[in-house]
Design a protein around this motif. Structure first.
Motif, short mmCIF file in Angstrom:
data_model
loop_
_atom_site.label_atom_id
_atom_site.label_comp_id
_atom_site.label_asym_id
_atom_site.label_seq_id
_atom_site.Cartn_x
_atom_site.Cartn_y
_atom_site.Cartn_z
N TRP A 71 0.83 -1.21 0.00
CA TRP A 71 0.00 0.00 0.00
C TRP A 71 0.86 1.26 0.00
O TRP A 71 0.51 2.25 -0.62
N TRP A 72 2.02 1.21 0.67
CA TRP A 72 2.83 2.43 0.82
C TRP A 72 3.24 3.00 -0.54
O TRP A 72 3.26 4.21 -0.74
N HIS A 73 3.53 2.09 -1.50
CA HIS A 73 4.00 2.59 -2.80
C HIS A 73 2.89 3.28 -3.59
O HIS A 73 3.16 4.03 -4.53
N SER A 74 1.62 3.04 -3.18
CA SER A 74 0.50 3.57 -3.98
C SER A 74 0.03 4.93 -3.50
O SER A 74 -0.97 5.45 -3.98
N VAL A 75 0.75 5.52 -2.54
CA VAL A 75 0.35 6.82 -1.99
C VAL A 75 0.69 7.96 -2.95
O VAL A 75 -0.11 8.85 -3.18
N GLU A 76 1.89 7.91 -3.53
CA GLU A 76 2.26 8.92 -4.53
C GLU A 76 3.14 8.27 -5.59
O GLU A 76 3.91 7.34 -5.30
N ALA A 77 3.01 8.80 -6.81
CA ALA A 77 3.58 8.11 -7.98
C ALA A 77 5.08 7.89 -7.85
O ALA A 77 5.60 6.86 -8.29
N GLU A 78 5.81 8.84 -7.26
CA GLU A 78 7.26 8.73 -7.21
C GLU A 78 7.73 7.48 -6.46
O GLU A 78 8.79 6.94 -6.74
N ARG A 79 6.91 7.07 -5.46
CA ARG A 79 7.32 5.88 -4.69
C ARG A 79 7.38 4.64 -5.59
O ARG A 79 8.24 3.78 -5.40
N TYR A 80 6.46 4.61 -6.54
CA TYR A 80 6.40 3.45 -7.44
C TYR A 80 7.67 3.34 -8.29
O TYR A 80 8.08 2.24 -8.68
#
Lengths: 289, 289
Positions: free
Chosen positions: A105-114
């Motif tokens: 879930w953490w990666h789906s908070v803001e695009a840059e994390r992905y």
């Protein structure tokens, strides 16, 4: 580990953009552009696997709960009748199931994390239900299961714009009561739909299992196994006509399965290399959400 | 050396066919499927080169006769106006110019020989003028210069069916009287045409230069630099309209240049690994033609 030797031009352009986008983010130091594969995966990248060794969608998936390994834990093949198959095993030394469930879930908070996950190929993954991302008191899995991610990424040289709707593994006939005794303490299973045209096209299963030094991820994909056209909020199953017309082979032939296999290997091998330190810095209690 | 990690599905299918085809040929033991790249080439596979460092077709090619190296000996880029550029340097330790000149006609005698060069990607290369292949008393270069090879190969995931018409380097404005004093004792330069439609599309230059332990090959390609439509035995220069309509970018964008660069690196690195022993076994006086 061997370095990846193929970088499609559009992904070379994307990594430059991603490098810029991530500047200033607190996790920017986890944006690492060196990408690798494990040496022992190379043979599986050089020829298709035997389709007889593939798992078929349905009850057969419970064989993933048996001790030991399947005959084919890595590979891609054409199952015939318009369905392509991918099996992929990646290792996560020093990693815990908590880290995996948090990441999903953490990666789906803001695009840059992905983009941390695969700097050359990932554009954006954004959860549609934003409330569950920040709501206190939820388990990690409750922040992505039954949520839908709007995802853009390059699978090989081609951009893929999709929705991933995460579901409980029981939707793929997996006996969830037996997961824990199979040492499986994390999952990310979902229905993958193309955005344009809006069709449900891929089944995706990720199960993680404890190992002596962390966990291992076993991924399975069936491309074109069930085709559903989404019209006006309704879902129309068009698998049979799509298969008989050869549409799925045309849109998703063995080449797509190969690219999916290679993509899965690269992205999870890479994720494994950053996850422990990323979790230590941004995991629960670190004000990261 | 690092193993190549990407094997497009159609090339996986081709290597199986090639493996069968070559059985029984006296040189079958040189069909070696492990393919590699030199570690130091990896950075050039991850981003395009600076176009300012490219050589333009014409007199500039004589800079390849200067001592030392160009700013960019490896890379690919878009030169603008519909022309793509590739520079590629590969090393041939233990190899002599005689071996190189011999290889350039010997491989064109029968299709299976061409598969030795790149077992995954090469289908067939057949010289049109067969007389000069076997005629006694000719120099090696006389068996391929002014000859045309009918070639099928995979450049990346896509099959390319072409003609390569080999010419004297002077056709590309290279001062051939100065080659020897530049320690260049072999060349393979040619015009590359697509078979369907019949258009001359690519300029190709290969020059080999002595090194302490063998020679080095410096390759240059200009994709779309001169477009000529071949109709009824006549040649119509359509470079300007093709460029202004963006046709060359469409057909031969940076992706094609990237694939050509990678292909050149793999095939010549591989050839270098088999050439000394192949020549020793099948070279002049060994009844190989």
């Amino acid at each position: 580990m061997i370095p990846v030797t193929y970088y499609p031009v559009k992904t070379q352009e994307l990594v430059v953009k991603n490098r810029e986008r991530i500047k200033g983010k607190p996790y920017a130091h986890f944006f690492r552009e060196e990408i690798f594969l494990h040496d022992d995966v190379l043979p599986f990248l050089k020829s298709p696997m035997d389709p007889a060794k593939a798992l078929r969608p349905g009850d057969e998936l419970n064989r993933l709960l048996e001790p030991g390994y399947q005959d084919a834990e890595n590979g891609y093949c054409d199952l015939g009748k318009g369905t392509m198959y991918v099996a992929s095993l990646t290792r996560f030394p020093r990693c815990t199931p908590e880290m995996f469930r948090w990441w999903f879930w953490w990666h789906s908070v803001e695009a840059e994390r992905y983009t941390l996950w695969f700097p050359y190929n990932h554009v954006s993954a954004i959860a549609q239900n934003r409330d569950v991302l920040a709501r206190p008191g939820l388990e990690d899995w409750q922040r992505y299961v039954e949520n839908t991610h709007t995802v853009s990424e390059f699978i090989g040289p081609e951009r893929s714009d999709i929705f991933i709707h995460f579901v409980d593994p029981s939707e793929f006939c997996i006996d969830t009561r037996a997961l824990s005794s199979a040492n499986i303490h994390g999952h990310a299973c979902g229905h993958v739909s193309l955005q344009r045209p809006g069709i449900r096209a891929v089944s995706m299963v990720h199960l993680i299992r404890d190992t002596d030094d962390g966990f291992e991820l076993r991924s399975r994909y069936w491309l074109g196994d069930r085709i559903e056209l989404e019209i006006a909020g309704r879902s129309l199953n068009i698998t049979k006509p799509a298969h008989s017309l050869g549409i799925t082979e045309h849109v998703m032939g063995p080449g797509k399965a190969y690219e999916q296999f290679l993509h899965d290997q690269i992205e999870f091998t890479h994720l494994a290399s950053i996850l422990p330190d990323l979790y230590s810095e941004f995991g629960p209690g670190k004000n990261s959400a």
